[in-house]
Design an enzyme around this catalytic site. Structure first.
Site, PDB file in Angstrom:
ATOM      1  N   ARG A 124       0.831  -1.208   0.000  1.00 16.71           N
ATOM      2  CA  ARG A 124       0.000   0.000   0.000  1.00 16.71           C
ATOM      3  C   ARG A 124       0.861   1.252   0.000  1.00 16.71           C
ATOM      4  NH1 ARG A 124      -4.315   1.374   4.842  1.00 16.71           N
ATOM      5  NH2 ARG A 124      -4.830   3.509   4.219  1.00 16.71           N
ATOM      6  N   SER A 270      14.007   1.054   6.232  1.00 19.02           N
ATOM      7  CA  SER A 270      12.605   1.124   6.638  1.00 19.02           C
ATOM      8  C   SER A 270      11.890  -0.219   6.547  1.00 19.02           C
ATOM      9  CB  SER A 270      11.862   2.173   5.799  1.00 19.02           C
ATOM     10  OG  SER A 270      11.805   1.796   4.444  1.00 19.02           O
ATOM     11  N   ARG A 307      -5.736  -0.245  -4.448  1.00 21.13           N
ATOM     12  CA  ARG A 307      -4.705   0.610  -5.012  1.00 21.13           C
ATOM     13  C   ARG A 307      -4.019  -0.109  -6.167  1.00 21.13           C
ATOM     14  NH1 ARG A 307      -6.621   4.133  -2.260  1.00 21.13           N
ATOM     15  NH2 ARG A 307      -5.640   5.323  -0.587  1.00 21.13           N
ATOM     16  N   GLU A 425      26.208   9.303   4.105  1.00 23.41           N
ATOM     17  CA  GLU A 425      25.730   9.172   5.482  1.00 23.41           C
ATOM     18  C   GLU A 425      26.768   8.541   6.404  1.00 23.41           C
ATOM     19  OE1 GLU A 425      22.270   6.671   5.359  1.00 23.41           O
ATOM     20  OE2 GLU A 425      23.255   5.138   4.164  1.00 23.41           O
ATOM     21  N   PHE A 451      21.045  13.724   8.395  1.00 19.07           N
ATOM     22  CA  PHE A 451      21.537  14.043   9.739  1.00 19.07           C
ATOM     23  C   PHE A 451      21.625  12.815  10.633  1.00 19.07           C
ATOM     24  CE2 PHE A 451      20.173  15.003  14.144  1.00 19.07           C
ATOM     25  CZ  PHE A 451      21.267  15.718  14.576  1.00 19.07           C
ATOM     26  N   ASP A 453      21.689   9.118  10.280  1.00 17.89           N
ATOM     27  CA  ASP A 453      22.735   8.105  10.106  1.00 17.89           C
ATOM     28  C   ASP A 453      24.118   8.738  10.182  1.00 17.89           C
ATOM     29  OD1 ASP A 453      22.379   5.287   9.894  1.00 17.89           O
ATOM     30  OD2 ASP A 453      21.112   5.595   8.153  1.00 17.89           O
ATOM     31  N   ASP A 623      12.952   5.082  11.764  1.00 20.88           N
ATOM     32  CA  ASP A 623      13.497   3.919  11.079  1.00 20.88           C
ATOM     33  C   ASP A 623      14.831   3.594  11.734  1.00 20.88           C
ATOM     34  OD1 ASP A 623      15.320   5.744  10.071  1.00 20.88           O
ATOM     35  OD2 ASP A 623      14.760   5.477   7.975  1.00 20.88           O
TER      36      ASP A 623
END
Length: 716
Positions: A124, A270, A307, A425, A451, A453, A623
């Site tokens: 989704r 994530s 969807r 990162e 910022f 990681d 995350d």
């Protein structure tokens, strides 16, 4: 777990079936060739992957020893820079160069606009992100806090509606002004062969820039007048029979923004994918996006909604010809980094690098887009876009380049079909950014800053240098501003303008969009051509900023500007004055609560990214990056005596009770209190108490181990 043998590899049976029955049919790649190429990939790169990780550990140990030996001496930037050069942490700058990345879609190469990042494991969310190319400005304003506290009940509040219409008109006056008067004064919109026609007080008024008019799109009772500014399209949707249009003299029922130009479908920070079963779910959704047939049905308000991918938009130009505008965001896929291994494929009985599996499978899935024929798809220039995270320095970037060269050869793709996004990162990448870009100059399409990681790696790298300042001090630190500025300037110096994205990080407060609308304009003002947003609504609102700022012109202004000195980047934000007891305990509770709130969903439910209430019950987008910084903060303060182990244990127990209360309405939630002995609670303890020993301060090893434990308990 049943396994089958493929070219000497022991492959999870379900994973092999997924590749052979779902991924490869419809491509020109036979199963035998795929597995032969996969086996050769592991033969050629598995040992080097391990060596690169060993090199990380070796450099970290040398830095730890140097910092310990310095003790409490004043910081010596010159000595530190010389030391980092001596051990090979810093490498020579490449001679001036320009990236040569071949065919790149304009959404990445030349247009500036928002970028979504979503867990591809959630179909989704993945579809919502793909379809977020276009968004209703009226809906985004009305349903968010931009117009004050969001409405609680159903129906339309006339006062709020009118305020939205007025605010949208003010935006149009700034971005797409009329030659005279205001959009708020228009009583009718129309078009002729010369462009848009607005009526004010009975007089015809045209756009101040007539060339901004593109054409008309009709759908049902809607007539959409399509305009273009700074490369982005805006639709003025007129329908006097619509409830909103009927309340407006002009019949304008909506302003539709071209919003998320690009969306990263994430296989990494994530998502919570720890075994073959999870990885199949991740890959299946990416495959559906690349085939164009991903569909998801769900219940909302007692209704079943479905969807699927949106179609393209057909625009009739003033001369009668048809212009097709993409209906979906251009999709990138974020692979995992070099660190973790997977049990989906074993070699000589051992797990194999997950990053190598991602490279093979995500590109194999993308073959369906490259060979799609006439159906709408993703890339219109025949490229595949991969974001590669958590790479440390140019050697690791060069390794990724060679991995994808091998994958292209196995799958029969032209060289450099696969384009790479480089996430800036990790500290060693930041310090050697030009060399990293140079290493993948024929593939690179993206750099960005983040910022969270980056701060996690900053703390871990300088763990033995002393206690770090608190979060407020970190955000105001010298290294952080140098990092943000250097990223843009180095990208521009490498010729990325007009060829690749220069990006900025995530807005982590998904419900605080009024604040986002005020401050995130700083990202395009910095010269960044994209920035991350947490939702389609946020993308629609952030799109306004790219009308207010001409990013290409801003990049021209910045080109050639002197780089902030490297010593500023390399100076850690260590506390120079004692923190107060209240500051320390507040940060301890805040970090412990944030870690637990995220980890309990990750470990117990396999949710890799979610809106988690903070200690003050403010929803934040969490995350693994947010978890990393919190864990490393507490590990650092524990290492240097600002907090004790007993205080950590006490905070975790108190905050576990708070997190339990915050999740009381979730029927799938398993409380951590009063036992404090489940895999989720233990994962939080692991992240803090062993934080100094976790590789680069990453959360993955602890989270994966505890998630596997939780899954085993659920099966027992």
């Amino acid at each position: 777990m049943a396994r089958v043998t493929r070219h000497g590899l022991e492959v999870d049976q379900d994973f092999a079936r997924f590749v052979e029955d779902q991924v490869l049919p419809g491509t020109k790649v036979q199963a035998d060739a795929f597995w032969r190429g996969y086996a050769a990939l592991l033969d050629g790169f598995m040992a080097e992957n391990r060596a690169l990780l060993d090199r990380r550990a070796e450099l970290q140990a040398q830095i730890d020893d140097w910092l310990k030996a310095r003790g409490n001496q004043p910081w010596d930037a010159a000595a530190y820079r010389a030391f980092l050069t001596e051990i090979g942490y810093l490498v020579p700058e490449p001679a001036p160069f320009a990236v040569e990345n071949g065919a790149v879609d304009p959404e990445i190469a030349s247009l500036a606009g928002p970028q979504l990042v979503v867990p591809v494991s959630n179909a989704r969310f993945a579809l919502n992100a793909a379809n977020a190319r276009w968004g209703s400005l009226y809906d985004a304003m009305y349903g968010s806090d931009v117009m004050g506290p969001p409405p609680a009940g159903g129906g339309i509040d006339p006062a709020r509606r009118d305020a939205v219409v007025a605010k949208a008109a003010a935006f149009l006056d700034q971005a797409l002004p009329l030659a005279s008067g205001s959009h708020a004064e228009v009583t009718a919109y129309g078009a002729d062969d010369q462009g848009l026609v607005a009526t004010i007080a009975g007089q015809t008024v045209r756009l101040a820039d007539p060339a901004a008019y593109v054409g008309i799109r009709r759908e049902g009772g809607d007539t959409a007048y399509v305009l273009r500014h700074n490369g982005l399209h805006v639709e003025l949707v007129v329908n006097p029979d619509h409830p909103i249009g009927a309340a407006c003299e002009s019949g304008l029922r909506d302003v539709v923004m071209e919003a998320a130009l690009t969306a990263i479908q994430d296989c990494e920070d994530s998502v919570a994918a720890v075994d073959a079963e999870d990885k199949i779910g991740v890959y299946a959704n990416w495959l559906g996006l690349m085939k164009g047939d991903l569909v998801e049905s769900f219940d909302k308000g007692g209704k079943t909604l479905t969807r699927r991918l949106a179609g393209d938009r057909q625009i009739t130009r003033p001369d009668g010809s048809t212009l097709t505008l993409p209906g979906r965001a251009l999709l990138l896929v974020r692979n995992v980094g070099h660190l973790m291994t997977t049990d989906a494929v074993l070699k000589d009985g051992a797990e194999t690098p997950e990053g190598l599996m991602d490279a093979m499978v995500t590109i194999a899935c993308a073959l369906h887009d490259l060979d799609r024929g006439d159906r709408p798809g993703n890339s219109r220039v025949g490229s595949v876009y991969v974001v590669k995270p958590k790479m440390h320095g140019p050697d690791e970037a060069a390794f990724a380049d060679r991995v994808f060269t091998h994958v292209e050869q196995v799958l029969g793709l032209p060289a450099n079909t696969v384009k790479l996004g480089l996430m800036d990162e990790e500290r060693r990448t930041s310090a050697n950014l030009a060399a990293c870009i140079h290493a993948i100059r024929n593939r690179i399409v993206f750099i960005n800053t983040g910022f969270l990681d980056r701060t996690g790696d900053e703390i871990h790298t300088s763990m033995q240098g002393g206690a770090f300042v608190g979060r407020a001090g970190m955000k105001a630190s010298t290294w952080l501003q140098a990092y943000e500025d250097r990223n843009v300037l180095i990208g521009l110096a490498a010729g990325m303008k007009g060829r690749a994205q220069i990006g900025k990080g995530m807005w982590a407060k998904p419900d605080a969009l009024a604040e986002m609308l005020e401050v995130k304009i700083g990202h395009p003002k910095s010269g960044a051509s994209t920035a991350w947003v947490p939702s389609p609504t946020a993308a629609t609102l952030h799109a306004m900023h790219y009308h207010m700022v001409d990013v290409a012109a801003r990049q021209d202004e910045l080109a050639g500007k002197a780089l902030p000195d490297l010593d500023l980047l390399l100076t850690p934000a260590l506390a120079t004055a004692p923190l107060t007891r209240d500051e320390i305990l507040r940060e301890l509770d805040n970090s412990a609560q944030g870690i637990l709130g995220y980890v309990v969903r990750w470990v117990d439910q396999g949710i890799g990214c979610s809106k988690v209430p903070d200690i003050d019950d403010v929803p934040l987008m969490e995350d693994r990056a947010t978890c990393r910084i919190s864990a490393q903060y507490l590990a650092n303060w524990l290492e240097h005596g600002l907090i004790t182990r007993d205080q950590v244990e006490d905070a975790l127990r108190r905050m576990a009770a708070k997190v339990d209360a915050q999740n009381a309405g979730d029927p799938a939630y398993r409380p951590m209190a009063p036992g404090f002995d489940g895999p989720a609670f233990e994962a939080a303890r692991d992240l803090i108490l062993t934080g100094t020993r976790q590789p680069s301060g990453y959360t993955e090893p602890a989270l994966h181990a505890r998630r596997k434990e939780a899954k085993a308990l659920a099966r027992a």
